[in-house]
Write an enzyme that holds these catalytic residues in place. Structure first.
Site, mmCIF file in Angstrom:
data_model
loop_
_atom_site.group_PDB
_atom_site.id
_atom_site.type_symbol
_atom_site.label_atom_id
_atom_site.label_comp_id
_atom_site.label_asym_id
_atom_site.label_seq_id
_atom_site.Cartn_x
_atom_site.Cartn_y
_atom_site.Cartn_z
ATOM 1 N N GLU A 355 0.848 -1.185 0.000
ATOM 2 C CA GLU A 355 0.000 0.000 0.000
ATOM 3 C C GLU A 355 0.889 1.243 0.000
ATOM 4 O O GLU A 355 1.950 1.272 0.628
ATOM 5 C CB GLU A 355 -0.960 -0.002 1.187
ATOM 6 C CG GLU A 355 -0.292 0.177 2.525
ATOM 7 C CD GLU A 355 -1.280 0.076 3.690
ATOM 8 O OE1 GLU A 355 -1.919 -0.983 3.838
ATOM 9 O OE2 GLU A 355 -1.387 1.049 4.443
ATOM 10 N N HIS A 440 -0.667 -6.472 11.333
ATOM 11 C CA HIS A 440 -1.629 -7.497 10.909
ATOM 12 C C HIS A 440 -1.358 -8.861 11.553
ATOM 13 O O HIS A 440 -1.086 -9.825 10.854
ATOM 14 C CB HIS A 440 -1.581 -7.674 9.382
ATOM 15 C CG HIS A 440 -1.920 -6.444 8.595
ATOM 16 N ND1 HIS A 440 -1.619 -6.322 7.254
ATOM 17 C CD2 HIS A 440 -2.531 -5.298 8.948
ATOM 18 C CE1 HIS A 440 -2.035 -5.139 6.818
ATOM 19 N NE2 HIS A 440 -2.581 -4.493 7.820
ATOM 20 N N ASN A 478 -4.746 -6.731 3.062
ATOM 21 C CA ASN A 478 -5.103 -6.302 4.417
ATOM 22 C C ASN A 478 -6.209 -7.219 4.947
ATOM 23 O O ASN A 478 -7.111 -7.597 4.208
ATOM 24 C CB ASN A 478 -5.571 -4.851 4.395
ATOM 25 C CG ASN A 478 -4.635 -3.971 3.580
ATOM 26 O OD1 ASN A 478 -4.473 -4.183 2.392
ATOM 27 N ND2 ASN A 478 -4.016 -3.026 4.220
HETATM 28 P P1 FDA Z 1 -9.257 -6.945 17.183
HETATM 29 O O1 FDA Z 1 -7.859 -6.822 17.548
HETATM 30 O O2 FDA Z 1 -9.871 -6.032 16.201
HETATM 31 O O3 FDA Z 1 -10.204 -6.995 18.456
HETATM 32 C C1 FDA Z 1 -9.879 -7.686 19.623
HETATM 33 C C2 FDA Z 1 -10.435 -6.927 20.819
HETATM 34 O O4 FDA Z 1 -10.333 -7.743 21.995
HETATM 35 C C3 FDA Z 1 -9.678 -5.629 21.141
HETATM 36 O O5 FDA Z 1 -10.584 -4.562 21.252
HETATM 37 C C4 FDA Z 1 -8.986 -5.928 22.472
HETATM 38 O O6 FDA Z 1 -8.833 -4.774 23.301
HETATM 39 C C5 FDA Z 1 -9.912 -6.951 23.093
HETATM 40 N N1 FDA Z 1 -9.230 -7.838 24.052
HETATM 41 C C6 FDA Z 1 -8.015 -8.421 23.931
HETATM 42 N N2 FDA Z 1 -7.741 -9.185 24.996
HETATM 43 C C7 FDA Z 1 -8.815 -9.087 25.820
HETATM 44 C C8 FDA Z 1 -9.125 -9.644 27.097
HETATM 45 N N3 FDA Z 1 -8.281 -10.490 27.727
HETATM 46 N N4 FDA Z 1 -10.310 -9.307 27.683
HETATM 47 C C9 FDA Z 1 -11.173 -8.456 27.049
HETATM 48 N N5 FDA Z 1 -10.925 -7.913 25.839
HETATM 49 C C10 FDA Z 1 -9.765 -8.233 25.232
HETATM 50 N N6 FDA Z 1 -6.475 -4.209 8.543
HETATM 51 C C11 FDA Z 1 -7.071 -3.983 7.341
HETATM 52 O O7 FDA Z 1 -7.728 -4.875 6.810
HETATM 53 N N7 FDA Z 1 -6.942 -2.765 6.726
HETATM 54 C C12 FDA Z 1 -6.196 -1.757 7.263
HETATM 55 O O8 FDA Z 1 -6.122 -0.656 6.692
HETATM 56 C C13 FDA Z 1 -5.540 -1.998 8.509
HETATM 57 N N8 FDA Z 1 -4.724 -1.050 9.073
HETATM 58 C C14 FDA Z 1 -4.219 -1.237 10.335
HETATM 59 C C15 FDA Z 1 -3.515 -0.214 10.966
HETATM 60 C C16 FDA Z 1 -3.087 -0.371 12.283
HETATM 61 C C17 FDA Z 1 -2.322 0.730 12.963
HETATM 62 C C18 FDA Z 1 -3.365 -1.580 12.986
HETATM 63 C C19 FDA Z 1 -2.930 -1.781 14.416
HETATM 64 C C20 FDA Z 1 -4.056 -2.600 12.352
HETATM 65 C C21 FDA Z 1 -4.477 -2.444 11.033
HETATM 66 N N9 FDA Z 1 -5.206 -3.449 10.394
HETATM 67 C C22 FDA Z 1 -5.741 -3.225 9.143
HETATM 68 C C23 FDA Z 1 -5.421 -4.756 11.046
HETATM 69 C C24 FDA Z 1 -6.838 -4.945 11.611
HETATM 70 O O9 FDA Z 1 -7.202 -3.844 12.414
HETATM 71 C C25 FDA Z 1 -6.877 -6.254 12.427
HETATM 72 O O10 FDA Z 1 -6.547 -7.315 11.549
HETATM 73 C C26 FDA Z 1 -8.245 -6.523 13.024
HETATM 74 O O11 FDA Z 1 -8.624 -5.488 13.906
HETATM 75 C C27 FDA Z 1 -8.269 -7.844 13.777
HETATM 76 O O12 FDA Z 1 -9.611 -8.143 14.112
HETATM 77 P P2 FDA Z 1 -9.970 -9.159 15.284
HETATM 78 O O13 FDA Z 1 -11.436 -9.281 15.350
HETATM 79 O O14 FDA Z 1 -9.167 -10.402 15.104
HETATM 80 O O15 FDA Z 1 -9.404 -8.501 16.624
#
Ligand code: FDA
Length: 500
Positions: A355, A440, A478
């Protein structure tokens, strides 16, 4: 509340959790969601919910006294800033060979990510999720996910003239000059809102250096889509600032789930234990993996398979920047929402999808920044550390060399064509590659390996995994549209078969 019993508990409010909650509620179930991070609805003293990237404060990072920016140097000098420790929206979680960025709050990663909403090419799907039938994914579940997420496309005529995308137009021109294919990338950020930002008729967000610490306007994060719809059913309750620590079979059926309610300093204010008939792990690849390996090692869920914790990958993430010639200015105003990718996945010698990323410094930098997704075969394993009580990941920075090799096939060629060089001042002193962090995280509880083909933890009926930990390390693009679409597929099956 402590001692409560409930039919369904969802741990985490990211993509997987949001899909599970909405579809279960629509099927008539009452659902409690617990989330470690905050509910990001209250403005701070500046009148805004989130801070931007140029002026980070405590809201930016999860419990850190200094920022940990992906680009942590500028002109070779350290670039991080002191902040107050607070349960901020972006976590940079450090393992021995990699730091993993994750969203914290109601909406998970959707609060901090770039919103790039990419459906992988169907021809690549078998390499992403080999046990899943691609037909229904592409006819039903990807379209359902794209609709639920409010994915939209940029107006390409507007794009050609918008100041804020000069960096992306330079990226396209240079990719074309070196013979690479490029593609416009859909997004959940409302591109019509962005037009108003560019025209100065609405408050700026993407055009005001907002993205990885949250967007105050414009972005359709999950709290505005799936989670809003889930809450709208009247059957879903979201409980923020609660960290789940243990899950174990309860006497008399169901599962006993322990959690700590925390304050904004991260301190426990109350420990609670509830009983749920069914529990969905949706804490993200790292969060779910950590919970599961801990439950197995500490005897809470001893019959989880040995494969739990394995199959973790970084989606081949690597970052790099190039310094352009003086005639290729990238613009002092940059939209923080990327909208173009260089697609070199068909290159069997080193597949990469890069990207063209914004570099919002507020000044002209002549820099082009890229986040490449590459085909990296290395996979890490999470293990419980009985000495620290924490969870380790054995990934080593050197394991990212295959990703660098893939990315070089694009950027060496562009540099040679343009007569330009890599920047070596952004990821450390004299360091070209951003190879020691990932956006990711994927895997750790892989579909059809650690779970059945729908995310059930079969030794424990009523326990499910429904997030990025199901995907074995790589999505070729992504990841969040694939995480969402897979969750849509799995929850449909689970509702039909396990909820009567
Ligand atoms: P996600 O991580 O979204 O959710 C998990 C949740 O569980 C979190 O809110 C966390 O706080 C909570 N949690 C964790 N442990 C816990 C516990 N013990 N008790 C209670 N809650 C708990 N992807 C994409 O497709 N396009 C993009 O442009 C981007 N860009 C990007 C930028 C940046 C800076 C980041 C950090 C990430 C991206 N991503 C991305 C990746 C994308 O955001 C990521 O793949 C998904 O959010 C993952 O989704 P999940 O549902 O797996 O978990």
């Amino acid at each position: 509340n402590d001692g409560d019993t409930m039919p369904v508990l969802v741990i985490g409010t990211g993509y997987g959790g949001a899909v599970a909650a909405l579809r279960l509620a629509q099927a008539g179930q009452n659902v409690i969601m617990v989330e470690k991070g905050m509910s990001w609805t209250q403005p701070g003293s500046d009148g805004k919910v989130f801070c931007n990237m140029l002026n980070p404060d405590g809201r930016s990072y999860w419990l850190r006294t200094e920022t940990d920016q992906p680009i942590n140097h500028f002109m070779g000098a350290p670039y991080n800033k002191s902040i107050s420790s607070y349960t901020g929206v972006l976590d940079s979680e450090q393992f021995s060979g990699i730091r993993i960025y994750q969203g914290r709050g109601v909406g998970g990663g959707s609060l901090v990510n770039g919103g790039m909403a990419v459906t992988p090419k169907q021809e690549n799907f078998a390499s992403i999720l080999p046990s899943v039938d691609a037909g229904p994914m592409y006819s039903t579940y990807y379209p359902r996910a794209n609709a639920g997420l409010k994915v939209n496309n940029i107006d390409q005529t507007w794009f050609q003239g918008a100041d804020c995308y000069q960096f992306a137009r330079v990226g396209i021109k240079q990719a074309q000059r070196s013979g690479f294919a490029y593609t416009f990338v859909p997004n959940v950020y409302d591109f019509n809102y962005m037009k108003q930002e560019q025209a100065s008729t609405a408050p700026r967000s993407a055009l005001d250096a907002e993205v990885i610490y949250g967007n105050n306007y414009g972005k359709n994060s999950l709290d505005k889509t799936y989670l809003a719809a889930a809450s709208g059913t009247g059957k879903v309750t979201i409980v923020p600032q609660h960290v789940v620590t243990t899950v174990a079979p309860a006497n008399g059926g169901g599962y006993s789930v322990s959690m700590n309610q925390i304050d904004t300093s991260g301190n426990t204010v109350k420990a609670k234990t509830v009983t749920a008939q069914k529990v969905f792990f949706a804490a993200g690849s790292v969060g779910t993996s950590k919970l599961l390996v801990t439950q197995k090692a500490t005897g809470k869920l001893p019959n989880l398979p040995d494969s739990v914790g394995t199959g973790w990958g970084n989606n081949g993430n690597v970052m790099v920047a190039r310094q352009n010639q003086a005639w290729d200015a990238t613009g002092s105003l940059q939209s923080c929402i990327p909208c173009v990718g260089i697609d070199n996945w068909a290159d069997s010698g080193g597949p990469a999808f890069a990207e063209v990323s914004p570099f919002p410094a507020g000044i002209e930098t002549f820099a082009s920044l890229y986040l490449a997704i590459t085909k990296n075969p290395n996979r890490g394993t999470f293990t419980y550390n009985s000495g620290t009580g924490g969870v380790d990941l054995n990934w080593q920075t050197a394991w990212n060399q295959p990703s660098i090799d893939c990315a070089k096939r694009i950027f060496d060629k562009i540099n040679s064509k343009e007569g330009t060089i890599y920047r070596t001042d952004l990821f450390g002193e004299y360091k070209t590659w951003g190879d020691d962090f990932a956006y990711h995280p994927l895997g750790g509880c892989v579909l059809n390996v650690s779970t059945d083909n729908y995310g059930r933890l079969t030794p424990y009926p009523g326990l499910y995994v429904i997030d990025g930990s199901l995907i074995p390390g790589l999505t070729t693009v992504n990841p969040f549209v694939t995480i969402t679409a897979l969750a849509e597929r799995n929850i449909e099956k689970i509702i039909a078969e396990d909820f009567h």
